[in-house]
Design an enzyme around this catalytic site. Structure first.
Site, PDB file in Angstrom:
ATOM      1  N   GLU A 109      35.222  33.847 -35.586  1.00 48.19           N
ATOM      2  CA  GLU A 109      34.070  34.709 -35.313  1.00 48.19           C
ATOM      3  C   GLU A 109      32.942  34.491 -36.317  1.00 48.19           C
ATOM      4  O   GLU A 109      31.765  34.640 -35.989  1.00 48.19           O
ATOM      5  CB  GLU A 109      34.496  36.185 -35.331  1.00 48.19           C
ATOM      6  CG  GLU A 109      35.238  36.647 -34.080  1.00 48.19           C
ATOM      7  CD  GLU A 109      36.736  36.391 -34.119  1.00 48.19           C
ATOM      8  OE1 GLU A 109      37.186  35.588 -34.976  1.00 48.19           O
ATOM      9  OE2 GLU A 109      37.463  36.982 -33.294  1.00 48.19           O
TER      10      GLU A 109
ATOM     11  N   GLY B 273      39.354  36.741 -30.295  1.00 48.94           N
ATOM     12  CA  GLY B 273      40.046  37.763 -29.514  1.00 48.94           C
ATOM     13  C   GLY B 273      41.351  37.250 -28.921  1.00 48.94           C
ATOM     14  O   GLY B 273      42.277  38.038 -28.685  1.00 48.94           O
TER      15      GLY B 273
ATOM     16  N   ALA C 236      36.892  36.360 -27.098  1.00 45.86           N
ATOM     17  CA  ALA C 236      36.111  37.238 -26.232  1.00 45.86           C
ATOM     18  C   ALA C 236      35.160  36.362 -25.422  1.00 45.86           C
ATOM     19  O   ALA C 236      34.872  35.230 -25.806  1.00 45.86           O
ATOM     20  CB  ALA C 236      35.327  38.222 -27.093  1.00 45.86           C
TER      21      ALA C 236
ATOM     22  N   GLU D 244      43.789  37.608 -31.558  1.00 43.68           N
ATOM     23  CA  GLU D 244      43.975  39.053 -31.761  1.00 43.68           C
ATOM     24  C   GLU D 244      44.875  39.654 -30.681  1.00 43.68           C
ATOM     25  O   GLU D 244      45.643  40.576 -30.947  1.00 43.68           O
ATOM     26  CB  GLU D 244      42.609  39.758 -31.803  1.00 43.68           C
ATOM     27  CG  GLU D 244      41.801  39.360 -33.038  1.00 43.68           C
ATOM     28  CD  GLU D 244      40.389  39.912 -33.024  1.00 43.68           C
ATOM     29  OE1 GLU D 244      39.602  39.468 -32.168  1.00 43.68           O
ATOM     30  OE2 GLU D 244      40.083  40.782 -33.858  1.00 43.68           O
TER      31      GLU D 244
HETATM   32  C1  3H9 Z   1      35.513  37.035 -30.332  1.00 38.60           C
HETATM   33  O1  3H9 Z   1      36.575  36.700 -29.885  1.00 38.60           O
HETATM   34  C2  3H9 Z   1      35.207  38.413 -30.783  1.00 38.60           C
HETATM   35  C3  3H9 Z   1      36.412  39.308 -30.913  1.00 38.60           C
HETATM   36  O2  3H9 Z   1      36.959  39.199 -32.209  1.00 38.60           O
HETATM   37  C4  3H9 Z   1      35.994  40.734 -30.780  1.00 38.60           C
HETATM   38  C5  3H9 Z   1      36.093  41.334 -29.459  1.00 38.60           C
HETATM   39  C6  3H9 Z   1      35.812  42.842 -29.446  1.00 38.60           C
HETATM   40  N1  3H9 Z   1      33.152  32.677 -24.217  1.00 38.60           N
HETATM   41  O3  3H9 Z   1      33.361  24.006 -26.387  1.00 38.60           O
HETATM   42  P1  3H9 Z   1      33.623  23.464 -25.031  1.00 38.60           P
HETATM   43  C7  3H9 Z   1      32.690  27.788 -22.714  1.00 38.60           C
HETATM   44  S1  3H9 Z   1      34.236  35.957 -30.458  1.00 38.60           S
HETATM   45  C8  3H9 Z   1      32.483  32.161 -23.176  1.00 38.60           C
HETATM   46  O4  3H9 Z   1      32.666  22.498 -24.468  1.00 38.60           O
HETATM   47  P2  3H9 Z   1      36.022  22.182 -25.998  1.00 38.60           P
HETATM   48  C9  3H9 Z   1      31.655  26.839 -23.272  1.00 38.60           C
HETATM   49  O5  3H9 Z   1      30.391  27.418 -23.318  1.00 38.60           O
HETATM   50  C10 3H9 Z   1      34.846  34.452 -29.766  1.00 38.60           C
HETATM   51  N2  3H9 Z   1      32.424  30.840 -22.906  1.00 38.60           N
HETATM   52  O6  3H9 Z   1      35.100  22.856 -24.892  1.00 38.60           O
HETATM   53  C11 3H9 Z   1      31.745  25.683 -22.305  1.00 38.60           C
HETATM   54  O7  3H9 Z   1      31.032  26.031 -21.155  1.00 38.60           O
HETATM   55  P3  3H9 Z   1      30.244  24.935 -20.311  1.00 38.60           P
HETATM   56  C12 3H9 Z   1      35.731  33.725 -30.695  1.00 38.60           C
HETATM   57  C13 3H9 Z   1      33.091  30.026 -23.724  1.00 38.60           C
HETATM   58  O8  3H9 Z   1      37.264  21.805 -25.313  1.00 38.60           O
HETATM   59  C14 3H9 Z   1      33.228  25.645 -21.942  1.00 38.60           C
HETATM   60  O9  3H9 Z   1      33.739  26.949 -22.274  1.00 38.60           O
HETATM   61  N3  3H9 Z   1      36.073  32.459 -30.124  1.00 38.60           N
HETATM   62  C15 3H9 Z   1      33.814  30.498 -24.820  1.00 38.60           C
HETATM   63  O10 3H9 Z   1      35.248  21.176 -26.762  1.00 38.60           O
HETATM   64  C16 3H9 Z   1      34.013  24.611 -22.699  1.00 38.60           C
HETATM   65  O11 3H9 Z   1      33.755  24.735 -24.080  1.00 38.60           O
HETATM   66  C17 3H9 Z   1      35.342  31.367 -30.376  1.00 38.60           C
HETATM   67  O12 3H9 Z   1      34.388  31.394 -31.119  1.00 38.60           O
HETATM   68  C18 3H9 Z   1      33.835  31.888 -25.061  1.00 38.60           C
HETATM   69  N4  3H9 Z   1      34.522  32.440 -26.074  1.00 38.60           N
HETATM   70  O13 3H9 Z   1      36.352  23.351 -27.028  1.00 38.60           O
HETATM   71  C19 3H9 Z   1      35.773  30.095 -29.699  1.00 38.60           C
HETATM   72  N5  3H9 Z   1      34.368  29.446 -25.454  1.00 38.60           N
HETATM   73  O14 3H9 Z   1      31.285  23.970 -19.838  1.00 38.60           O
HETATM   74  C20 3H9 Z   1      34.603  29.402 -29.085  1.00 38.60           C
HETATM   75  C21 3H9 Z   1      34.018  28.359 -24.773  1.00 38.60           C
HETATM   76  O15 3H9 Z   1      29.583  25.723 -19.249  1.00 38.60           O
HETATM   77  N6  3H9 Z   1      34.985  28.222 -28.332  1.00 38.60           N
HETATM   78  N7  3H9 Z   1      33.239  28.692 -23.732  1.00 38.60           N
HETATM   79  O16 3H9 Z   1      29.282  24.327 -21.304  1.00 38.60           O
HETATM   80  C22 3H9 Z   1      35.321  27.048 -28.912  1.00 38.60           C
HETATM   81  O17 3H9 Z   1      35.411  26.913 -30.110  1.00 38.60           O
HETATM   82  C23 3H9 Z   1      35.553  25.880 -27.999  1.00 38.60           C
HETATM   83  O18 3H9 Z   1      34.924  26.154 -26.778  1.00 38.60           O
HETATM   84  C24 3H9 Z   1      37.054  25.547 -27.718  1.00 38.60           C
HETATM   85  C25 3H9 Z   1      37.113  24.444 -26.631  1.00 38.60           C
HETATM   86  C26 3H9 Z   1      37.687  25.065 -29.006  1.00 38.60           C
HETATM   87  C27 3H9 Z   1      37.787  26.759 -27.210  1.00 38.60           C
END
Ligand code: 3H9
Length: 693
Positions: free
Chosen positions: A128, A105, A66, A108
């Site tokens: 999450e 998400g 999400a 999901e």
């Molecule tokens: C969810 O899904 C809830 C659902 O179950 C329910 C729905 C109803 N959103 O980490 P990085 C940005 S909860 C917005 O440096 P990497 C991040 O801020 C979500 N922005 O890269 C950064 O921005 P900036 C569950 C996001 O390659 C840029 O992307 N998912 C999101 O080292 C690059 O990120 C997670 O918890 C996001 N969801 O790692 C996954 N994700 O460049 C969270 C990232 O401006 N994300 N950004 O600083 C991660 O674990 C890592 O970002 C990922 C990439 C592994 C994907």
């Protein structure tokens, strides 16, 4: 190719419709993405030529979850559940093509496809929990239906990103595609499904795994018990487990209702707010205002470390783990051999727990060499980190030598935890190359790296250090030169108060209990016992003038001697000590003070509010860039409970007005050490929050 909206395309490739999502950086499920998916699937289902549908993403990853930035705001466009219903209800088989990460998400959504194809480098997970949440789009009900309750609990309470091969083995992925050929492989897979024309199976209808877990409450009880310590204080792991229990015991739709209710509870609570804040705080810390993106970086291909002690050895391991060769220099052979042997032992211990293969142990040990001569070994290094005794004269001597030995352009770093780096840099002819890299012990484990910018440190040296930190898996925070830098300076504020509380009538175990219950792994006195009360204590100079003097003189030097502030049994379990209590009471009597009963609330406020105040002074002086950087330091280096964000975030939760009022009250009764920082007064006067600083 038809553009569905600004982030989604639909292409009809013969009998397969391919929906392509492209919403950098991570294809998070923003309103725009949800709209693209909804309209894309609607169009693909309506397309007469298409017999199957593939969902694939452009860029570095599949959908990473999400869009966390949208949380808390009003929801726009189609809901994620509408997208999922459309996919799952599609009369044509839907294949999700996964590269990068399918997280939260994102996974999901993929679980609402009928099949999943992934490249071997892809990873899937429901992380999450790390945001203080649970999967709120059916993940808690669908994942156990594929992998069973046990594995679902492991994945969802750890948030781990599971490699595609493992996903294949447990049925979360149906086929592996060749790296770089995902699109073709997914289309071919879809064609195969069309040819087979088998009835479509939805994950939600797959009851076999959860049925096998039904009537076995011990699965959950055992898991809770085994992880009680790890989950202490956190709400989200328990809520995730409850949802999986619902998946096992209730029909799908009822399980979804449980998921929805618990998700909303977490989403509106302070723990998730803190954890989401921390996610962005960590990423913000990596951004340094005033340093251009294209500042030239210094290639770091070989590293030198001075000192083979615990710190030097741990530092060296970080680089070897990232494949960078390191040479460690010591003055004498014996400590050098001992240091190298300890490194090997550490790697072997990791291997014995399955964390490394025997070959990897050898590879890493081979990357770390020892030497007795800086002259011989440091001529060609790109970075040297000095990790010797904390004495200015020794450090200056070393830096003068490094200046003479190291090649132009090499970075000269000190691991000092508080000495003045400008003074150290002053003995070199290249102060622009000097920087602080303050690792935390054990340096191969602790995530935090304070990067200390001195007066003349160049932008290139700072930017290279920040990048290198990421490469070796550290969370870096740029700070300025001041006694103790950010972390230890704030720690000092807490320690001073803890010591004073003891002289006013609170026992060490009272203070430790309050801070432990707040969420710290241990309190300050238990910490002293663990580290050794005699760190910095000199027997010859000891004159019984402090509680510590008396305890050390009585050979109560902490856990290692079986006693310190606490008494310890043979298993190192701590018990309050009558001896320590008497020592403290004697000191109180001698000081003429009147001990009093001190409430837990006062203990907490006296320990925590001065930390917040010190953080504000640090910001006033420009020694930290932003309040959230201070929180990143305290979470990753000092065990601040993750679900409370950090001292500055916590200050906002309590309210800046309350922090100010309490500091003033303490100042009036106990003196000027509680004088509010000017910035605290200003934040309150302007009705701001610390998080805005
Ligand atoms: C969810 O899904 C809830 C659902 O179950 C329910 C729905 C109803 N959103 O980490 P990085 C940005 S909860 C917005 O440096 P990497 C991040 O801020 C979500 N922005 O890269 C950064 O921005 P900036 C569950 C996001 O390659 C840029 O992307 N998912 C999101 O080292 C690059 O990120 C997670 O918890 C996001 N969801 O790692 C996954 N994700 O460049 C969270 C990232 O401006 N994300 N950004 O600083 C991660 O674990 C890592 O970002 C990922 C990439 C592994 C994907």
């Amino acid at each position: 190719m038809t553009a569905i909206n600004s982030v989604t395309d639909l292409t009809i490739e013969g009998d397969v419709a391919v929906i392509t999502l492209n919403s950098p950086p991570v294809n998070a499920l923003s309103a725009n993405v949800r709209e693209g998916l909804f309209e894309g699937f609607k169009a693909a289902i309506a397309e007469p030529a298409a017999k199957a549908i593939v969902l694939i993403c452009e860029g570095r990853t599949f959908i990473a979850g999400a869009d966390i930035t949208e949380f808390g705001g009003a929801s726009k466009g189609p809901g994620l559940n509408e997208v999922q219903d459309m996919m799952e209800g599609s009369p044509k088989p839907v294949v999700a093509a996964i590269h990068g990460t399918a997280l939260g998400g994102g996974l999901e959504v993929a679980l609402c496809a009928h099949y999943r194809v992934a490249v071997p480098s892809a990873k899937c997970g429901l992380p999450e929990v790390n945001l203080g949440l649970l999967p709120g789009a059916g993940g808690t009900q669908r994942l156990p239906r594929i992998v069973g309750a046990q594995r679902a609990m492991e994945m969802m309470t750890s948030g781990q990103h599971v490699p595609a091969k493992e996903c294949l083995a447990m049925g979360l992925v149906d086929e592996l595609a060749e790296e770089g050929k995902l699109r073709d492989a997914a289309i071919a897979y879809a064609r195969k499904l069309v040819a087979e024309n088998k009835p479509l199976v939805k994950v939600r209808d797959n009851d076999t795994k959860v049925a096998a877990d039904r009537g076995k409450p011990e699965i959950f009880a055992d898991f809770r018990k085994a992880n009680a310590r790890k989950f202490r204080g956190f709400l989200a792991p328990e809520y995730n487990i409850r949802c999986i229990e619902a998946a096992v015991n209730l029909p799908f739709d009822e399980g979804m209702a449980v998921e929805r209710k618990l998700f909303m509870e977490l989403m509106t609570g302070s723990q998730s707010a803190a954890q989401r804040y921390s996610f962005f705080a960590e990423r913000t810390a990596a951004k340094i205002p005033g340093i251009a993106d294209d500042v030239p970086l210094i290639p770091v291909k070989k590293v030198g470390v001075i000192g083979a002690g615990t710190m030097g050895g741990g530092i060296a391991m970080n680089f070897a783990n990232a494949g960078i060769p390191v040479v460690i220099v010591e003055q004498k052979q014996e400590p050098l051999d001992r240091g190298l042997a300890t490194i090997r032992k550490n790697y072997e211990r990791t291997a014995s727990r399955g964390g490394l293969t025997a070959a990897q142990v050898e590879e890493r040990c081979a990357l770390i060499t020892g030497s007795l001569s800086m002259e011989d070994s440091f001529k060609d290094v790109d970075l040297v980190i000095e990790a010797v005794f904390e004495r200015m004269d020794i450090k200056k001597d070393i830096f003068a030598k490094l200046d003479a030995i190291c090649k132009p352009g090499a970075i000269l770093a000190t691991n000092t935890s508080g000495l003045n780096i400008d003074e150290i840099a002053s003995v070199t002819k290249r102060p622009e190359a000097v920087i602080g890299l303050h690792f935390f012990s054990p340096a191969n484990v602790m995530k935090l790296l304070e990067i200390v910018r001195a007066d003349h440190t160049s932008d290139s040296v700072i930017a290279t250090s920040m990048k290198l930190a990421k490469q070796i898996g550290k969370i870096a925070v740029l700070v300025g030169v001041c006694p103790g830098f950010v972390g230890n300076r704030i720690l000092g504020a807490r320690q001073r108060e803890a010591q004073k509380l003891v002289m006013e009538g609170a026992m060490p175990w009272d203070i430790d209990r309050v801070l432990y219950d707040f969420g710290f792994p241990m309190g300050p006195f238990a910490m002293s016992d663990l580290a050794g009360l005699d760190i910095g204590w000199v027997k010859e100079k000891s004159n019984g003038e402090s509680i510590r003097d008396v305890l050390c003189e009585a050979d109560r030097r902490g856990q290692k001697t079986g006693a310190g502030y606490y008494d310890y049994d043979e298993n190192r379990n701590a018990k309050p000590s009558a001896f320590t209590e008497k020592v403290i009471n004697d000191f109180i009597v001698k000081s003429g003070a009147n001990p009093r009963k001190i409430s837990d609330e006062e203990i907490l406020e006296r320990c925590i509010f001065p930390m917040i105040n010190e953080g504000l002074k640090i910001l006033e002086e420009g020694k930290a860039i932003r309040a959230s950087d201070i929180d990143v330091v305290w979470q990753n280096g000092y065990g601040w409970p993750v679900y409370r964000g950090g001292p500055m975030f916590y200050g906002d939760l309590v309210g800046p007005e309350k922090v100010l009022a309490k500091m003033k009250e303490f100042q009036a009764t106990m003196g000027d050490q509680f004088k509010p920082a000017a910035l605290l007064e200003k934040v309150v006067a302007e009705g701001k929050k610390f998080g805005q600083l």
